[in-house]
Design an enzyme around this catalytic site. Structure first.
Site, PDB file in Angstrom:
ATOM      1  N   CYS A 185       0.972  -1.136   0.421  1.00 39.33           N
ATOM      2  CA  CYS A 185      -0.422   0.125   0.071  1.00 39.33           C
ATOM      3  C   CYS A 185       1.126   1.433   0.339  1.00 39.33           C
ATOM      4  O   CYS A 185       2.007   1.192  -0.001  1.00 39.33           O
ATOM      5  CB  CYS A 185      -1.229   0.288   1.542  1.00 39.33           C
ATOM      6  SG  CYS A 185      -2.161  -0.841   1.216  1.00 39.33           S
ATOM      7  N   ARG A 204       4.095   0.323  -6.242  1.00 36.42           N
ATOM      8  CA  ARG A 204       4.779  -0.662  -5.145  1.00 36.42           C
ATOM      9  C   ARG A 204       3.559  -1.746  -5.232  1.00 36.42           C
ATOM     10  O   ARG A 204       3.793  -2.566  -4.734  1.00 36.42           O
ATOM     11  CB  ARG A 204       4.150  -0.043  -3.586  1.00 36.42           C
ATOM     12  CG  ARG A 204       5.071   1.666  -3.443  1.00 36.42           C
ATOM     13  CD  ARG A 204       4.751   2.408  -2.529  1.00 36.42           C
ATOM     14  NE  ARG A 204       4.800   1.957  -0.899  1.00 36.42           N
ATOM     15  CZ  ARG A 204       4.886   2.165  -0.472  1.00 36.42           C
ATOM     16  NH1 ARG A 204       6.416   2.468  -0.332  1.00 36.42           N
ATOM     17  NH2 ARG A 204       5.166   2.167   1.132  1.00 36.42           N
ATOM     18  N   TRP A 242      -3.293  -2.448  -1.230  1.00 36.78           N
ATOM     19  CA  TRP A 242      -2.577  -3.670  -2.172  1.00 36.78           C
ATOM     20  C   TRP A 242      -3.545  -4.914  -0.808  1.00 36.78           C
ATOM     21  O   TRP A 242      -3.411  -4.751   0.444  1.00 36.78           O
ATOM     22  CB  TRP A 242      -1.382  -4.441  -2.063  1.00 36.78           C
ATOM     23  CG  TRP A 242      -1.049  -5.210  -2.597  1.00 36.78           C
ATOM     24  CD1 TRP A 242      -1.426  -7.048  -2.679  1.00 36.78           C
ATOM     25  CD2 TRP A 242      -0.142  -5.394  -3.071  1.00 36.78           C
ATOM     26  NE1 TRP A 242      -1.039  -7.678  -2.607  1.00 36.78           N
ATOM     27  CE2 TRP A 242      -0.351  -7.199  -3.806  1.00 36.78           C
ATOM     28  CE3 TRP A 242      -0.117  -5.300  -4.259  1.00 36.78           C
ATOM     29  CZ2 TRP A 242       0.277  -7.799  -5.013  1.00 36.78           C
ATOM     30  CZ3 TRP A 242       1.312  -5.863  -5.947  1.00 36.78           C
ATOM     31  CH2 TRP A 242       0.826  -7.221  -6.094  1.00 36.78           C
ATOM     32  N   ASN A 271      -0.947   1.773   6.020  1.00 37.29           N
ATOM     33  CA  ASN A 271      -0.437   0.712   4.844  1.00 37.29           C
ATOM     34  C   ASN A 271       0.256  -0.204   6.031  1.00 37.29           C
ATOM     35  O   ASN A 271       1.109  -0.384   6.938  1.00 37.29           O
ATOM     36  CB  ASN A 271       0.778   1.477   4.257  1.00 37.29           C
ATOM     37  CG  ASN A 271       2.466   0.541   3.144  1.00 37.29           C
ATOM     38  OD1 ASN A 271       2.281  -0.154   3.271  1.00 37.29           O
ATOM     39  ND2 ASN A 271       3.309   0.609   4.086  1.00 37.29           N
ATOM     40  N   GLY A 272       0.215  -1.940   4.935  1.00 42.34           N
ATOM     41  CA  GLY A 272       0.831  -2.596   6.767  1.00 42.34           C
ATOM     42  C   GLY A 272      -0.754  -4.153   7.385  1.00 42.34           C
ATOM     43  O   GLY A 272      -1.291  -4.111   6.776  1.00 42.34           O
ATOM     44  N   GLU A 288      24.164 -18.373   5.356  1.00 41.11           N
ATOM     45  CA  GLU A 288      24.374 -16.834   5.249  1.00 41.11           C
ATOM     46  C   GLU A 288      25.338 -15.971   5.925  1.00 41.11           C
ATOM     47  O   GLU A 288      25.178 -14.776   5.394  1.00 41.11           O
ATOM     48  CB  GLU A 288      22.464 -16.375   4.770  1.00 41.11           C
ATOM     49  CG  GLU A 288      21.803 -14.959   4.859  1.00 41.11           C
ATOM     50  CD  GLU A 288      21.887 -14.349   3.512  1.00 41.11           C
ATOM     51  OE1 GLU A 288      22.836 -15.460   2.557  1.00 41.11           O
ATOM     52  OE2 GLU A 288      22.210 -13.724   2.829  1.00 41.11           O
ATOM     53  N   LYS A 306      27.535 -13.271   4.410  1.00 40.19           N
ATOM     54  CA  LYS A 306      27.061 -11.766   4.662  1.00 40.19           C
ATOM     55  C   LYS A 306      28.572 -10.705   4.874  1.00 40.19           C
ATOM     56  O   LYS A 306      28.660  -9.744   4.752  1.00 40.19           O
ATOM     57  CB  LYS A 306      26.398 -11.227   5.108  1.00 40.19           C
ATOM     58  CG  LYS A 306      25.187 -11.286   5.579  1.00 40.19           C
ATOM     59  CD  LYS A 306      23.792 -10.615   3.939  1.00 40.19           C
ATOM     60  CE  LYS A 306      24.503 -11.029   2.585  1.00 40.19           C
ATOM     61  NZ  LYS A 306      23.259 -11.591   2.089  1.00 40.19           N
ATOM     62  N   GLU A 317      30.770 -11.219   2.308  1.00 43.01           N
ATOM     63  CA  GLU A 317      31.224 -10.506   1.192  1.00 43.01           C
ATOM     64  C   GLU A 317      31.445  -8.663   1.992  1.00 43.01           C
ATOM     65  O   GLU A 317      31.437  -8.487   0.796  1.00 43.01           O
ATOM     66  CB  GLU A 317      29.437  -9.987   1.110  1.00 43.01           C
ATOM     67  CG  GLU A 317      29.142 -11.362   0.294  1.00 43.01           C
ATOM     68  CD  GLU A 317      27.571 -11.563  -0.256  1.00 43.01           C
ATOM     69  OE1 GLU A 317      27.626 -11.168  -1.425  1.00 43.01           O
ATOM     70  OE2 GLU A 317      26.913 -11.185   0.447  1.00 43.01           O
ATOM     71  N   HIS A 359      33.565 -32.479  13.865  1.00 44.54           N
ATOM     72  CA  HIS A 359      34.776 -33.197  12.709  1.00 44.54           C
ATOM     73  C   HIS A 359      35.439 -31.992  11.759  1.00 44.54           C
ATOM     74  O   HIS A 359      35.861 -32.418  10.274  1.00 44.54           O
ATOM     75  CB  HIS A 359      33.391 -34.059  11.443  1.00 44.54           C
ATOM     76  CG  HIS A 359      32.137 -34.801  11.824  1.00 44.54           C
ATOM     77  ND1 HIS A 359      32.858 -35.891  12.157  1.00 44.54           N
ATOM     78  CD2 HIS A 359      30.941 -34.714  13.016  1.00 44.54           C
ATOM     79  CE1 HIS A 359      31.588 -37.092  12.709  1.00 44.54           C
ATOM     80  NE2 HIS A 359      31.187 -35.441  12.913  1.00 44.54           N
ATOM     81  N   LYS A 372      25.507  -7.499  -8.325  1.00 42.51           N
ATOM     82  CA  LYS A 372      24.301  -7.187  -7.648  1.00 42.51           C
ATOM     83  C   LYS A 372      24.299  -8.500  -8.568  1.00 42.51           C
ATOM     84  O   LYS A 372      22.925  -9.294  -8.354  1.00 42.51           O
ATOM     85  CB  LYS A 372      24.018  -5.774  -8.329  1.00 42.51           C
ATOM     86  CG  LYS A 372      22.380  -6.383  -7.316  1.00 42.51           C
ATOM     87  CD  LYS A 372      22.302  -6.256  -5.877  1.00 42.51           C
ATOM     88  CE  LYS A 372      21.040  -6.737  -5.722  1.00 42.51           C
ATOM     89  NZ  LYS A 372      21.016  -7.434  -4.383  1.00 42.51           N
TER      90      LYS A 372
HETATM   91  C1  G6P Z   1      25.262 -12.740  -6.742  1.00 37.17           C
HETATM   92  C2  G6P Z   1      24.659 -10.950  -5.667  1.00 37.17           C
HETATM   93  C3  G6P Z   1      24.481 -11.997  -4.331  1.00 37.17           C
HETATM   94  C4  G6P Z   1      22.991 -12.989  -5.147  1.00 37.17           C
HETATM   95  C5  G6P Z   1      23.705 -14.129  -5.570  1.00 37.17           C
HETATM   96  C6  G6P Z   1      22.371 -14.605  -6.991  1.00 37.17           C
HETATM   97  O1  G6P Z   1      26.438 -12.527  -5.779  1.00 37.17           O
HETATM   98  O2  G6P Z   1      25.801 -10.658  -5.001  1.00 37.17           O
HETATM   99  O3  G6P Z   1      23.234 -10.670  -3.390  1.00 37.17           O
HETATM  100  O4  G6P Z   1      21.893 -14.017  -3.460  1.00 37.17           O
HETATM  101  O5  G6P Z   1      23.811 -13.030  -7.203  1.00 37.17           O
HETATM  102  O6  G6P Z   1      21.735 -13.310  -7.225  1.00 37.17           O
HETATM  103  P1  G6P Z   1      20.090 -14.286  -7.932  1.00 37.17           P
HETATM  104  O7  G6P Z   1      20.029 -12.240  -8.220  1.00 37.17           O
HETATM  105  O8  G6P Z   1      20.086 -15.120  -9.040  1.00 37.17           O
HETATM  106  O9  G6P Z   1      19.283 -13.577  -6.477  1.00 37.17           O
END
Ligand code: G6P
Length: 607
Positions: free
Chosen positions: A2, A27, A74, A98-99, A479, A483, A486, A502, A602
């Site tokens: 929304c 949105r 929405w 919104n929410g 993950e 992160k 990265e 192990h 990205k």
């Molecule tokens: C790159 C990005 C990651 C992403 C991965 C897969 O490594 O830096 O952030 O998880 O690609 O990308 P996708 O667009 O397929 O989720």
């Protein structure tokens, strides 16, 4: 999701409201409406469908008045009809929202008991009712809103217009964004600076928990304790208004904080709250007919798929073949025709994921894509798209797209469980309700940010960090490590806690922080044993857990990040947030380029 606009202007508000709403169209929405004070009377025009429909209504029955609020809706609670479209109005109060108001059923009962008649299926109407009752009881609008906000549970943004005062708007923010626009003798409210771009580029952003009392002369902001606070007015450039960091130093921080809102929006796309059930788009396959399911992805999306495997196997008794797309594409996997291959991708353009998709298509699989960019190649080449509604993600390190991928996969697993006869209506309703609570729990969880910021400096001095977790916390450990690597360039590994013995246990010493992700669930004690093993070797433990986990951690952890209690099903989504904040604050201390880390892209459109 929304969109909200509010105007205290010097010319007719309705056309300006519609203009601003057009800038919020990105949105997504399925009905729209505006309310103004026409000669001192609250008057509304609403229409299902696109803004063009609302404009048609306004052409036939124009609205005068210089003060107004507008909304693109929405649908979550109730179909996208004119009656359910915002603004909602009860008595002398009108509101746009919104929410999700999670406790609206209880509040509705309370209001009905106090004589209110409701006209819609929405959760929003109850907000107008409560404020209206407070005003009828003698409160001023500010006090009436304040008293109402303290009763609402959920993540939301609100804007109110009052019949008694043409020089007053009140806006409130908890979990969903709201910006205040400062004009000359005019003031505005909007879901973001983009909506307000035609009116002003002087913007202040409400912080979570704030509410704002707006008049043409200016704004008074109050924080969640009700204390007056100043929120800096910033001048947004045109381009900044398009890709706007708001109050945040980095897009990554902004995107972390957008999660309550975008997850709520994503869930709203799949959940029918009235029937407490998951609704999926039409698909050329049924989960009931499948023997196995294959899921492929890269990077962060692959970790979302890892979590999904636990869900599909547990809730739908559907075995999952899980693959890194860059491996799958060269494995020459034989596949039974008529199976289902799912692909998870933020960009929808990742070369390896796309190549795997094409291979699976050649093997006669149905193709389903969980994507954030609906016009992407992966989306176009799929039989059915399950969109994540995370909005544009600018930070290279994925945050909100990841949790939205998890939200969609959770919905798919529940729907699969129902279709395969594993879950009955009662089970489904419990799981759906656990999902609906997530935005509020994430808002709560984000309050741990100062604790995380407090030890990030320490973490920034480490050369290696180990992340441990079991079950669905294992992919979150991976993950978390990804992160940190990265964006801070610190070496990190995510391990299944049971694998500690192990190998990685050989690395444990006082210089190696160990981040343990362990909600208090049926396997907490197993992870607690692994913490004992780490502590016995002088390892320093940072434990992410809930209140019960903290109470049962036997003093083993040097630091504890306490996440709200939640149903085990949804903990991977909730625990992803502290893990993101740890990486973010460590990187900020390291002084790295958080939004565009070295060597990373990205969207990886090459092999
Ligand atoms: C790159 C990005 C990651 C992403 C991965 C897969 O490594 O830096 O952030 O998880 O690609 O990308 P996708 O667009 O397929 O989720």
């Amino acid at each position: 999701m929304c969109g909200i606009v509010g105007i205290l202007g010097t010319s007719p508000a309705a056309p300006l409201l519609v203009d601003a709403l057009k800038r919020l169209e990105y949105r997504g929405y399925d009905s729209a409406g505006v309310a103004t004070l026409e000669n001192g009377v609250l008057t509304r025009r609403r229409a299902p469908g696109k803004l063009r429909e609302l404009e048609n209504v306004l052409e036939k029955a124009p609205l005068s008045g210089h003060s107004g609020i507008g909304h693109t809706r929405w649908a979550t609670h109730g179909a996208p009809t004119e009656g359910n479209a915002h603004p909602h109005a009860i008595g002398k109060v009108s509101v746009v929202h919104n929410g999700i108001i999670e406790n609206f059923r209880d509040l509705k009962e309370e209001c009905i008991g106090r004589g209110v008649t409701f006209e819609t299926d929405t959760d929003t109407e109850v907000v107008a009712a409560l404020v209206s009752l407070n005003i009828a009881g003698g409160m001023a609008p500010k006090e009436a809103v304040d008293a109402t906000l303290s009763k609402l549970q959920g993540a939301f943004a609100l804007a109110f217009l009052f019949e008694a005062d043409a020089d007053l708007l009140i806006g409130a923010r908890r979990g969903s964004p709201l910006a205040v626009g400062h004009g000359d003798g005019e003031m505005f409210l909007g879901s973001d600076a983009i909506a307000l771009a035609p009116f002003t580029n002087r913007i202040s952003y409400l912080v979570d928990g704030d509410y704002a009392v707006v008049t043409r002369g200016g704004v008074s902001v109050f924080d969640d304790s009700g204390a007056p606070v100043e929120r800096e007015v910033k001048t947004a450039t045109a381009s900044a208004q398009l890709a706007d960091k708001g109050n945040y130093r980095h897009f990554m921080a902004k995107e972390i904080y957008e999660q309550p809102e975008v997850i709520s929006h994503t869930l709203g796309h799949y959940i029918d709250m009235a029937r407490e059930t998951i609704v999926l788009p039409d698909a050329p396959f049924s989960f009931a007919d499948l023997d196995r399911l294959s899921i492929s992805a890269c990077g962060t999306a692959f970790y979302a798929a890892n979590v999904a495997r636990y869900w599909f196997e547990r809730f739908a008794k559907l075995p999952v073949d899980l693959d890194i797309a860059s491996e799958f594409r060269y494995r020459e996997v034989p596949m039974e025709k008529g199976g289902l291959a799912l692909f998870v991708s933020q960009s929808g353009e990742t070369a390896d994921t796309l190549a795997t998709l094409r291979y699976c298509k050649d093997q006669g699989q149905h193709i389903g894509a969980i994507v954030n960019v609906p016009e992407s190649t992966i989306a176009r080449e799929s039989d059915v798209i399950f969109p994540t509604l995370a909005g544009p993600e600018i930070g290279v390190a994925s945050t909100k797209a990841f949790t939205c991928q998890l939200a969609v996969l959770a919905c798919l697993a529940v729907a699969a469980g129902r279709e395969r006869g594993v879950l009955d209506a009662d089970d489904e309703s419990k799981l759906v309700n656990a999902l609906v609570e997530l935005p509020r729990l994430i808002v709560e969880g984000l309050k741990q940010e100062p604790v995380i910021e407090g030890f990030a400096r320490d973490l920034a001095r480490s050369s290696h960090v180990l992340y441990l977790g079991r079950s669905t916390s294992f992919p979150i450990a991976m993950e978390g490590a990804l992160k940190l690597k990265e964006i801070s360039y610190i070496h990190a590994e995510g391990y299944a806690a049971g694998e500690l013995k192990h190998g990685p246990i050989a690395l444990i010493d006082e210089d190696m922080p160990v981040i343990v992700i362990a909600p208090y669930d049926r396997i907490f004690e197993k992870t607690a044993s692994n913490m004992e093993e780490v502590a016995a070797r002088g390892g320093r433990i940072i434990l992410i857990t809930d209140e019960k986990g903290a109470a049962h951690s036997n003093g083993l952890a040097e630091r504890i990040i306490e996440v709200p209690d939640a149903y085990a099903f949804v903990t991977p989504i909730l625990y992803a947030i502290p893990v993101q904040l740890i990486a973010y604050h460590t990187a900020v201390f390291m002084g790295t380029d958080v939004d565009q880390p070295r060597n990373l892209a990205k969207s990886v459109t090459v092999e």
